[in-house]
Design a protein around this motif. Sequence first.
Motif, short mmCIF file in Angstrom:
data_model
loop_
_atom_site.label_atom_id
_atom_site.label_comp_id
_atom_site.label_asym_id
_atom_site.label_seq_id
_atom_site.Cartn_x
_atom_site.Cartn_y
_atom_site.Cartn_z
N TYR A 132 -164.75 38.37 -16.89
CA TYR A 132 -165.33 39.66 -17.24
C TYR A 132 -166.76 39.76 -16.73
CZ TYR A 132 -161.41 40.95 -20.16
OH TYR A 132 -160.16 41.29 -20.60
N ILE A 154 -168.56 42.70 -20.92
CA ILE A 154 -167.77 42.55 -22.13
C ILE A 154 -167.71 43.87 -22.90
CG2 ILE A 154 -167.61 41.34 -24.36
CD1 ILE A 154 -167.05 39.59 -21.88
N ALA A 204 -165.23 45.91 -21.14
CA ALA A 204 -164.05 45.16 -20.71
C ALA A 204 -163.78 45.34 -19.21
CB ALA A 204 -162.82 45.53 -21.54
N LYS A 221 -163.43 43.75 -15.68
CA LYS A 221 -163.18 42.47 -15.02
C LYS A 221 -163.83 42.46 -13.64
CE LYS A 221 -158.89 41.52 -17.40
NZ LYS A 221 -157.46 41.26 -17.26
#
Length: 75
Positions: free
Chosen positions: A2, A5, A8, A10
Amino acid sequence: MYVCICNAVKEKDFRGAARRCSGGDAEQVYATMGKVPQCGQCLEDAEDILFEERQLCTRLPAANACQGLRGLAPA
């Protein structure tokens, strides 16, 4: 892995968005993904990834995946 965070996001998704983004900084790449950095701790890593993608596109100017990054100077 990631990159962000809070959202979310990636790394592979950020790299893909960076290749499609028409320029700007990491925050603009987030915007193309419909995201906004929240705590900001990801921005340094995101800028590094953006720089890497721009360097890659400089070395591979014929790569179709680099449509938005050609000719842009690293931030």
